[in-house]
Motif scaffolding. Sequence first.
Motif, PDB file in Angstrom:
ATOM      1  N   LYS A 140      59.040  36.208 -94.691  1.00  0.00           N
ATOM      2  CA  LYS A 140      58.445  37.388 -95.295  1.00  0.00           C
ATOM      3  C   LYS A 140      57.916  38.355 -94.232  1.00  0.00           C
ATOM      4  CE  LYS A 140      55.194  38.802 -98.878  1.00  0.00           C
ATOM      5  NZ  LYS A 140      54.201  38.349 -99.897  1.00  0.00           N
ATOM      6  N   LYS A 141      57.248  37.831 -93.207  1.00  0.00           N
ATOM      7  CA  LYS A 141      56.696  38.710 -92.182  1.00  0.00           C
ATOM      8  C   LYS A 141      57.802  39.403 -91.393  1.00  0.00           C
ATOM      9  CE  LYS A 141      56.105  34.954 -88.813  1.00  0.00           C
ATOM     10  NZ  LYS A 141      55.147  34.243 -87.944  1.00  0.00           N
ATOM     11  N   SER A 192      59.255  42.125 -93.597  1.00  0.00           N
ATOM     12  CA  SER A 192      58.280  43.211 -93.713  1.00  0.00           C
ATOM     13  C   SER A 192      58.272  44.075 -92.456  1.00  0.00           C
ATOM     14  CB  SER A 192      56.886  42.629 -93.964  1.00  0.00           C
ATOM     15  OG  SER A 192      55.924  43.651 -94.042  1.00  0.00           O
ATOM     16  N   LYS A 201      61.346  46.275 -92.512  1.00  0.00           N
ATOM     17  CA  LYS A 201      61.152  47.360 -93.475  1.00  0.00           C
ATOM     18  C   LYS A 201      60.190  48.411 -92.914  1.00  0.00           C
ATOM     19  CE  LYS A 201      61.607  49.329 -97.500  1.00  0.00           C
ATOM     20  NZ  LYS A 201      62.884  49.949 -97.911  1.00  0.00           N
ATOM     21  N   GLU A 202      59.163  47.964 -92.204  1.00  0.00           N
ATOM     22  CA  GLU A 202      58.206  48.893 -91.613  1.00  0.00           C
ATOM     23  C   GLU A 202      58.887  49.833 -90.624  1.00  0.00           C
ATOM     24  OE1 GLU A 202      54.245  48.816 -88.697  1.00  0.00           O
ATOM     25  OE2 GLU A 202      55.257  46.969 -89.249  1.00  0.00           O
TER      26      GLU A 202
END
Length: 432
Positions: free
Chosen positions: A316-317, A320, A323-324
Motif C-alpha cells: 500500500k505504501k 501510494s 500515485k503521489e
Amino acid sequence: MRKKILFFILFAVSWSFSPAQSLDDYLVLAGENNPELKAFYQEYLAALEKAPQVGTLPDPELNAGIFFSPMERFMGNQVADIRLMQMFPWFGTLGTRKEAANLQAEARYHLFLDAKNKLFFEVKSTWFELYRIQKEIEINRENLEYLKEYERLALVKYSSSSNQSSSTDMSMSKAGSGTQMSDILRIRMQQLELNNSILTLEDELIPLQIKFNQLLNRDIHAKISSLDTLEPTELLTDKLVLLDSIQANNPILANFDAQYAALEQEERMARLEGRPMLGAGIDYMPFQPRPEGNMMMGGRDMIMPMVSITLPIYRKKTDSKIKETELLREATLLRKEKEQNMLAMEWANAIRDLENANRKIELYQEQKEIAEQTLKLLTTSLTANGNGLEDVLAVQQQLLDFQLKEINAVVMQHQSLAKLESLLSNDISSLN
C-alpha cells in the motif's frame, strides 16, 4: 561546478573599463553582493550536497552480545555473539536517488537564475529612473535660464517704456507698461513653478539612490557615477521569435522541467524501493574450551557467513508513493502552463510599452523640432521689436513639455527592453 557558477555570477554581464562605473559594472556588483541572490546561490549549493547523502549505502549494522555466564555448547563455552550486516538496496536504487537529488539541485539552480534576472532588471529599471530624474532636473534648469533671459529682456523693455516722456503717448505708454509688467510677473510665476519642480525631483532622487545602493548591498550614501546619455533604441528581433525564445530559455520554465524530471526519478525510486533489499554479513561466535572428563574439549571460534532479504509484502505504501508522484507531476505541468501564460502576458505588456514608447519618441521629436523652429522665430521677433513675449513663453512651455515627455518615452523604451531581457534570461542582441 561551484567555480563555474561563481564565474557566471561575476561575468554574466560584460565589463566596461571606464574611469566611471557603468551600468554593467553595477550589475556585476549586484551579482556579487546582493544578499537575496547570494541566499539563492547558497540554497543551490546546499541542494548539491543532497546527492552524496542519498546515493550511498546504508550504514552497516553491528550487533554484539556478551554472555556474563558462558553458554555451554558442543563447540565449547560460547562467550559472545558478534554480528556485522550490510544491507544493499535493489539494483539501480542508489543511482536513481542520486539522479533525483541532482535534478532537484538543478531546479534550485534555475530559481537562482530567475532571481538573478529579477535583480538585474530591478537594477536596470532603477538606473533608468535615476537617469530620467537627473535629465528632467537638467532640462528644467536649462529652461529656468531661458526664463531668466526672457525676464531680463522684459525688464529692459519695461524700463524703456517707463522712461517715455511724451504726454501725447502717456496713456498708451501706461497700457504698454502694464502689459509688460504682467509678462514679467508671468515669467516669475513660471520660474517659481520650475524651481519647485526641480526641488521635487531632487527629493525623488533620494529614495531612488537609496534603493539602488541597497540592491548593490552597499552604504545607502555611496556615490553613484554620473549616468550616460540614453539614446533611443529599437527591438531588432521579431516579436514572435522573441516569445518562442523566452518560452525556451526562461529559467522558471526550466525549473518546472527539472522538477518534472526529478518526480519521474522519484516514481522509479518508489518502484525500486518496493523490491527486496539484500543483506550480507558475518556472525562471529568466540568459544572457550570446556572440561569434559579429564580433557578440555572445544574452544574453536566459529565464523558464519550470513545473508538476509527484506520481504516488501505491504504494497500500500509503495502504491501510494507512486500515485503521489503522478499527481505531483500533473500539478507541475499545470503550474508550468500557468507560468507560460503569465510570461506571454508579460511579453505582450512589454512589447506594448515598447511600441508605445517608439511612437511617442517619434512624435515628441517632431513636435520638439517644430517648437524649436517656432521659438526661434518668436525670439527673433521679440528681440527686434519687443513684441510677442507671451507667445514665446507659451511655446517655451510646450518645448519643455515635449522634452520631458521624450525623456520619459526613452526611459520606458529601455525599461521595456530590460524587461524582455529578464524574461529571456539573456541579452536580446544574442538572438540576432
